[in-house]
Design a protein around this motif. Structure first.
Motif, PDB file in Angstrom:
ATOM      1  N   TYR A 161       0.042   2.730   6.586  1.00  0.00           N
ATOM      2  CA  TYR A 161       0.256   2.661   5.137  1.00  0.00           C
ATOM      3  C   TYR A 161       1.671   2.185   4.832  1.00  0.00           C
ATOM      4  O   TYR A 161       2.355   2.746   3.973  1.00  0.00           O
ATOM      5  CB  TYR A 161       0.018   4.040   4.504  1.00  0.00           C
ATOM      6  CG  TYR A 161      -1.376   4.575   4.701  1.00  0.00           C
ATOM      7  CD1 TYR A 161      -2.436   4.116   3.923  1.00  0.00           C
ATOM      8  CD2 TYR A 161      -1.638   5.538   5.670  1.00  0.00           C
ATOM      9  CE1 TYR A 161      -3.724   4.602   4.097  1.00  0.00           C
ATOM     10  CE2 TYR A 161      -2.928   6.032   5.854  1.00  0.00           C
ATOM     11  CZ  TYR A 161      -3.957   5.558   5.059  1.00  0.00           C
ATOM     12  OH  TYR A 161      -5.234   6.037   5.249  1.00  0.00           O
ATOM     13  N   ALA A 192       3.166   1.681   1.255  1.00  0.00           N
ATOM     14  CA  ALA A 192       3.428   2.826   0.378  1.00  0.00           C
ATOM     15  C   ALA A 192       4.106   3.972   1.112  1.00  0.00           C
ATOM     16  O   ALA A 192       4.299   5.042   0.527  1.00  0.00           O
ATOM     17  CB  ALA A 192       2.122   3.320  -0.244  1.00  0.00           C
ATOM     18  N   LYS A 207      -6.632   9.888   2.235  1.00  0.00           N
ATOM     19  CA  LYS A 207      -6.541   8.461   1.910  1.00  0.00           C
ATOM     20  C   LYS A 207      -7.448   7.646   2.811  1.00  0.00           C
ATOM     21  O   LYS A 207      -8.050   6.658   2.376  1.00  0.00           O
ATOM     22  CB  LYS A 207      -5.087   7.982   2.040  1.00  0.00           C
ATOM     23  CG  LYS A 207      -4.851   6.623   1.375  1.00  0.00           C
ATOM     24  CD  LYS A 207      -5.115   6.708  -0.111  1.00  0.00           C
ATOM     25  CE  LYS A 207      -4.966   5.388  -0.809  1.00  0.00           C
ATOM     26  NZ  LYS A 207      -5.271   5.485  -2.249  1.00  0.00           N
ATOM     27  N   ALA A 241     -10.293   5.295   1.276  1.00  0.00           N
ATOM     28  CA  ALA A 241     -10.163   3.846   1.468  1.00  0.00           C
ATOM     29  C   ALA A 241     -11.436   3.212   2.004  1.00  0.00           C
ATOM     30  O   ALA A 241     -11.668   2.018   1.821  1.00  0.00           O
ATOM     31  CB  ALA A 241      -9.002   3.553   2.420  1.00  0.00           C
ATOM     32  N   THR A 255      -2.046   6.911  -5.194  1.00  0.00           N
ATOM     33  CA  THR A 255      -1.249   5.881  -4.527  1.00  0.00           C
ATOM     34  C   THR A 255      -2.130   4.706  -4.128  1.00  0.00           C
ATOM     35  O   THR A 255      -3.160   4.873  -3.480  1.00  0.00           O
ATOM     36  CB  THR A 255      -0.564   6.448  -3.266  1.00  0.00           C
ATOM     37  OG1 THR A 255       0.242   7.573  -3.628  1.00  0.00           O
ATOM     38  CG2 THR A 255       0.314   5.394  -2.614  1.00  0.00           C
ATOM     39  N   LYS A 256      -1.711   3.516  -4.517  1.00  0.00           N
ATOM     40  CA  LYS A 256      -2.427   2.307  -4.141  1.00  0.00           C
ATOM     41  C   LYS A 256      -1.826   1.741  -2.860  1.00  0.00           C
ATOM     42  O   LYS A 256      -0.605   1.633  -2.736  1.00  0.00           O
ATOM     43  CB  LYS A 256      -2.343   1.262  -5.258  1.00  0.00           C
ATOM     44  CG  LYS A 256      -3.061   1.674  -6.543  1.00  0.00           C
ATOM     45  CD  LYS A 256      -2.975   0.574  -7.588  1.00  0.00           C
ATOM     46  CE  LYS A 256      -3.710   0.978  -8.860  1.00  0.00           C
ATOM     47  NZ  LYS A 256      -3.657  -0.086  -9.899  1.00  0.00           N
ATOM     48  N   VAL A 257      -2.683   1.404  -1.925  1.00  0.00           N
ATOM     49  CA  VAL A 257      -2.232   0.848  -0.651  1.00  0.00           C
ATOM     50  C   VAL A 257      -2.990  -0.436  -0.376  1.00  0.00           C
ATOM     51  O   VAL A 257      -4.081  -0.665  -0.897  1.00  0.00           O
ATOM     52  CB  VAL A 257      -2.457   1.850   0.518  1.00  0.00           C
ATOM     53  CG1 VAL A 257      -1.632   3.098   0.313  1.00  0.00           C
ATOM     54  CG2 VAL A 257      -3.925   2.194   0.666  1.00  0.00           C
ATOM     55  N   ARG A 258      -2.392  -1.280   0.444  1.00  0.00           N
ATOM     56  CA  ARG A 258      -3.059  -2.523   0.853  1.00  0.00           C
ATOM     57  C   ARG A 258      -3.910  -2.231   2.082  1.00  0.00           C
ATOM     58  O   ARG A 258      -3.406  -1.853   3.133  1.00  0.00           O
ATOM     59  CB  ARG A 258      -2.028  -3.606   1.155  1.00  0.00           C
ATOM     60  CG  ARG A 258      -1.245  -4.056  -0.058  1.00  0.00           C
ATOM     61  CD  ARG A 258      -0.580  -5.406   0.204  1.00  0.00           C
ATOM     62  NE  ARG A 258       0.397  -5.310   1.282  1.00  0.00           N
ATOM     63  CZ  ARG A 258       1.686  -5.111   1.074  1.00  0.00           C
ATOM     64  NH1 ARG A 258       2.144  -4.951  -0.158  1.00  0.00           N
ATOM     65  NH2 ARG A 258       2.517  -5.062   2.090  1.00  0.00           N
TER      66      ARG A 258
END
Length: 240
Positions: free
Chosen positions: A84, A87, A129, A133, A182-185
Motif C-alpha cells: 500500500y 497510502a 483493506k 480491495a 483510505t483510497k489505494v491504488r
C-alpha cells in the motif's frame, strides 16, 4: 492499473528500520541515563496526557515489552509500504495520531505506553483493506496476517492485567475505519480475451474449430496447403 503497483522500493526497508531504531534508541537512552519517560505516555482525559499521542509509541516499560513489539512492527510496516505504498505514510502518521486520541478518550486513568497500538492499527488496516480491495494478492496478504497475528485479537479485551487493552482496541478500531476511508491504488486483475464483456465467439479463430456441440471439426489438407503459383517470364534475346 499496471501490475507494477506492488513493487519494491527503499521505503520498504527504510520505514521499518527507522521505526525499530526509534523505539530501541529511546529505550537505550532511558537505561543509559537512568531516566523514566513513562510520564510522556497517554494519560486519558487530561490535557497534559495529550503529549502521549505523539510520544507514547516510542516508550516501553521493559526489554520484554520492547522485544515483543519489535518484530511485528517491522513486519507489518514492511507489508504496509510494499503493498500500500501510495497510502502507507498517510495511514501510519494519521492512523497513529487517531489511535492515540481514541486511547486518550476511552482508556483507564493511567499512563499508556508502547507501540502495540500502532501494531494493532497496521494489522487491522492490512487485513480489512485486503478483503475490501478484492484483489487476490491482497486477500492472500490478509490471510497471512491472520495466520501470523490472529491471536492478537484477544488482547483488545481486558484478558490480562498490566496491558493497555484500550490502546489495542483503539488501534484495531482505527485500522478498520482507515481501511474503509483510505483510497489505494490496486492493480487490475488481468483478463483473458474470452473474459472480456465484448468477446464474440464467432470471431475467435480457435473456437471456429468446434461445432455447436463442441465436436472438433477437421479441416481438409487441401485447405491448409498453400497454393503455389509459378509464373514464367520470357524475354527475347538481343542476339540475332
Amino acid at each position: 492499473m499496471s501490475s507494477d503497483s506492488f513493487k519494491f522500493s527503499n521505503a520498504v526497508v527504510v520505514a521499518p528500520l527507522l521505526a525499530i531504531l526509534s523505539i530501541w534508541i529511546v529505550f537505550w537512552v532511558e537505561v543509559q541515563f537512568g531516566i523514566n519517560l513513562n510520564d510522556y505516555g497517554v494519560y486519558p482525559r487530561r490535557l497534559s496526557g495529550l503529549k502521549g499521542v505523539l510520544f507514547s509509541p516510542f516508550i516501553h516499560g521493559s526489554i520484554e515489552h520492547l522485544y515483543n513489539n519489535t518484530i511485528p512492527l517491522a513486519v507489518l510496516t514492511a507489508f504496509l509500504f510494499y503493498f500500500y505504498h501510495s497510502a502507507a505514510l498517510r495511514v501510519l502518521l494519521f492512523g497513529t495520531l487517531s489511535s492515540g486520541l481514541l486511547t486518550w478518550a476511552i482508556a483507564r486513568p493511567s499512563f499508556h505506553i508502547g507501540a502495540s497500538g500502532v501494531i494493532y492499527l497496521l494489522a487491522s488496516f492490512i487485513f480489512f483493506k485486503g478483503i475490501l480491495a478484492k484483489n487476490y494478492r491482497l486477500v492472500a496478504l490478509s490471510l497471512v496476517v491472520v495466520f501470523i497475528y490472529g491471536s492478537m485479537i484477544w488482547y483488545i479485551f481486558p484478558v490480562k492485567d498490566g496491558i493497555s487493552w484500550e490502546g489495542h482496541l483503539a488501534g484495531f478500531a482505527t485500522g478498520l475505519v482507515f481501511a474503509f476511508i483510505t483510497k489505494v491504488r490496486v492493480p487490475e486483475v488481468q483478463k483473458y480475451d474470452w473474459e472480456q464483456e465484448d468477446f464474440n465467439e464467432d470471431d475467435d479463430p480457435f473456437l471456429k474449430h468446434f461445432d455447436e456441440q463442441g465436436n472438433f471439426i477437421e479441416t481438409s489438407s487441401e485447405d491448409n496447403e498453400q497454393k503455389i503459383e509459378i509464373k514464367y517470364h520470357y524475354k527475347e534475346s538481343d542476339e540475332d
